[in-house]
Scaffold this motif. Structure first.
Motif, PDB file in Angstrom:
ATOM      1  N   THR A 153     -10.376 -10.322   4.569  1.00 18.79           N
ATOM      2  CA  THR A 153     -11.829 -10.458   4.517  1.00 18.79           C
ATOM      3  C   THR A 153     -12.280 -11.162   5.789  1.00 18.79           C
ATOM      4  O   THR A 153     -11.658 -12.130   6.226  1.00 18.79           O
ATOM      5  CB  THR A 153     -12.254 -11.251   3.272  1.00 18.79           C
ATOM      6  OG1 THR A 153     -11.696 -10.626   2.110  1.00 18.79           O
ATOM      7  CG2 THR A 153     -13.758 -11.294   3.135  1.00 18.79           C
ATOM      8  N   MET A 154     -13.343 -10.686   6.378  1.00 17.51           N
ATOM      9  CA  MET A 154     -13.743 -11.132   7.702  1.00 17.51           C
ATOM     10  C   MET A 154     -14.328 -12.537   7.694  1.00 17.51           C
ATOM     11  O   MET A 154     -15.539 -12.755   7.771  1.00 17.51           O
ATOM     12  CB  MET A 154     -14.720 -10.134   8.312  1.00 17.51           C
ATOM     13  CG  MET A 154     -14.063  -8.805   8.673  1.00 17.51           C
ATOM     14  SD  MET A 154     -12.765  -8.955   9.960  1.00 17.51           S
ATOM     15  CE  MET A 154     -11.263  -9.149   9.009  1.00 17.51           C
ATOM     16  N   MET A 180     -10.187   3.124   2.443  1.00 20.14           N
ATOM     17  CA  MET A 180     -11.598   3.094   2.846  1.00 20.14           C
ATOM     18  C   MET A 180     -11.778   2.820   4.331  1.00 20.14           C
ATOM     19  O   MET A 180     -12.902   2.825   4.837  1.00 20.14           O
ATOM     20  CB  MET A 180     -12.372   2.077   2.003  1.00 20.14           C
ATOM     21  CG  MET A 180     -12.485   2.484   0.539  1.00 20.14           C
ATOM     22  SD  MET A 180     -13.556   1.417  -0.436  1.00 20.14           S
ATOM     23  CE  MET A 180     -15.157   1.801   0.260  1.00 20.14           C
ATOM     24  N   GLY A 181     -10.680   2.555   5.020  1.00 23.97           N
ATOM     25  CA  GLY A 181     -10.724   2.458   6.467  1.00 23.97           C
ATOM     26  C   GLY A 181     -11.347   1.204   7.037  1.00 23.97           C
ATOM     27  O   GLY A 181     -11.744   1.184   8.201  1.00 23.97           O
ATOM     28  N   ARG A 182     -11.436   0.157   6.254  1.00 21.24           N
ATOM     29  CA  ARG A 182     -11.982  -1.096   6.780  1.00 21.24           C
ATOM     30  C   ARG A 182     -11.496  -2.275   5.954  1.00 21.24           C
ATOM     31  O   ARG A 182     -11.035  -2.104   4.821  1.00 21.24           O
ATOM     32  CB  ARG A 182     -13.516  -1.077   6.765  1.00 21.24           C
ATOM     33  CG  ARG A 182     -14.173  -1.090   5.381  1.00 21.24           C
ATOM     34  CD  ARG A 182     -15.695  -1.127   5.498  1.00 21.24           C
ATOM     35  NE  ARG A 182     -16.379  -1.116   4.229  1.00 21.24           N
ATOM     36  CZ  ARG A 182     -16.722  -2.230   3.539  1.00 21.24           C
ATOM     37  NH1 ARG A 182     -16.408  -3.431   4.011  1.00 21.24           N
ATOM     38  NH2 ARG A 182     -17.375  -2.137   2.389  1.00 21.24           N
ATOM     39  N   ASP A 187     -10.043  -4.517  -2.441  1.00 25.38           N
ATOM     40  CA  ASP A 187      -9.073  -4.241  -1.379  1.00 25.38           C
ATOM     41  C   ASP A 187      -9.222  -2.866  -0.737  1.00 25.38           C
ATOM     42  O   ASP A 187      -8.349  -2.426   0.002  1.00 25.38           O
ATOM     43  CB  ASP A 187      -7.659  -4.379  -1.940  1.00 25.38           C
ATOM     44  CG  ASP A 187      -7.324  -3.324  -2.994  1.00 25.38           C
ATOM     45  OD1 ASP A 187      -8.249  -2.631  -3.471  1.00 25.38           O
ATOM     46  OD2 ASP A 187      -6.132  -3.183  -3.336  1.00 25.38           O
ATOM     47  N   GLY A 188     -10.320  -2.174  -1.016  1.00 26.26           N
ATOM     48  CA  GLY A 188     -10.498  -0.865  -0.439  1.00 26.26           C
ATOM     49  C   GLY A 188      -9.383   0.109  -0.758  1.00 26.26           C
ATOM     50  O   GLY A 188      -9.138   1.060  -0.018  1.00 26.26           O
ATOM     51  N   GLY A 189      -8.696  -0.123  -1.878  1.00 23.79           N
ATOM     52  CA  GLY A 189      -7.627   0.768  -2.318  1.00 23.79           C
ATOM     53  C   GLY A 189      -6.252   0.424  -1.788  1.00 23.79           C
ATOM     54  O   GLY A 189      -5.287   1.170  -2.043  1.00 23.79           O
TER      55      GLY A 189
END
Length: 243
Positions: free
Chosen positions: A181-182, A205-207, A237-239
């Motif tokens: 996480t940014m 999700m690529g990010r 976790d965007g998958g």
């Protein structure tokens, strides 16, 4: 805008930066009073000016200070255990100080805050909700995350114990496991393209996640639309864990 949080008092640890700060901001937008606990006063001052939250300065590495901060918070409706730190050490490099710092903030402080929150809720007749912020590092072996992974896996296991023991008192307890996480903490660990790019490639999700992504998911678990969700771990976790 959801009215779930109108008039609610929610404690957020680690509120000065990152995910914790985003939680306070989102709670404020939804009508809650956030009680922001953090170590750095300047962070708390700017957050209070922005959101109107209540603030408590405390170093959660100090057990007595953690309990004092929880006592100062008063009876609240929810707790978001977001305080966290990381010291990048491999298995062979791990130091006593590094271990104590990471485990003290990420695990011990979270358990103390949860215990004091639950005691106050039980004394008041029950009810309430806790969300513990863990990590996908508790599910996958990342280099130089020895103590961090142990702390997050431990908090996730403790979440299940809390859910079992506190459920009869009407207290729900869940965990969220974010991907990278940014935040400032993540930037230190993932700034090197040689480390970042292979990790990014594993996210469908690529990010990576933004702090707002995590905050909104936490509030989803805390709201009235999740009345039967307890003892769960929600990956944010965007998958990543699915592949």
């Amino acid at each position: 805008m959801s009215q779930d949080f109108e008039g609610k008092r929610i404690i957020v640890t680690g509120a000065g930066k990152g995910i914790g700060r985003a939680c306070v901001q989102e709670l404020s937008r939804r009508g809650a009073t956030a009680i922001a606990i953090a170590r750095t006063q300047v962070d708390l001052d700017s957050l209070s000016a922005e959101t109107g939250c209540e603030t408590i300065s405390a170093d959660l590495m100090d057990n007595a200070a953690a309990r004092t901060a929880m006592g100062q918070s008063g009876l609240c409706d929810g707790l978001i255990n977001c305080a966290g730190t990381n010291i990048l050490e491999t298995v062979l490099e791990m130091t006593d100080d590094g271990y104590e710092t990471v485990m003290g903030i990420n695990l011990r402080a979270a358990l103390i805050c949860a215990q004091d929150f639950a005691r106050a809720r039980v004394q008041a007749g029950g009810g309430g909700v806790i969300v513990n912020v863990t990590s996908i590092a508790g599910h996958r072996g990342f280099n130089s995350h020895m103590a961090y992974a142990a702390s997050k896996a431990g908090l996730e296991a403790a979440t299940r114990v809390m859910a079992r023991e506190l459920g009869p008192h009407g207290i729900r307890v869940n965990a969220v496991a974010p991907t990278v996480t940014m935040t400032e903490l993540a930037a230190a660990a993932w700034s090197d393209p040689a480390v970042r790019d292979p990790m990014m490639a594993r996210h469908p999700m690529g990010r990576f996640a933004e702090v707002e992504d995590v905050a909104r998911s936490i509030l989803m678990l805390m709201g009235r639309d999740a009345p039967m969700v307890t003892g769960a771990m929600l990956p944010i976790d965007g998958g990543f864990l699915a592949v």
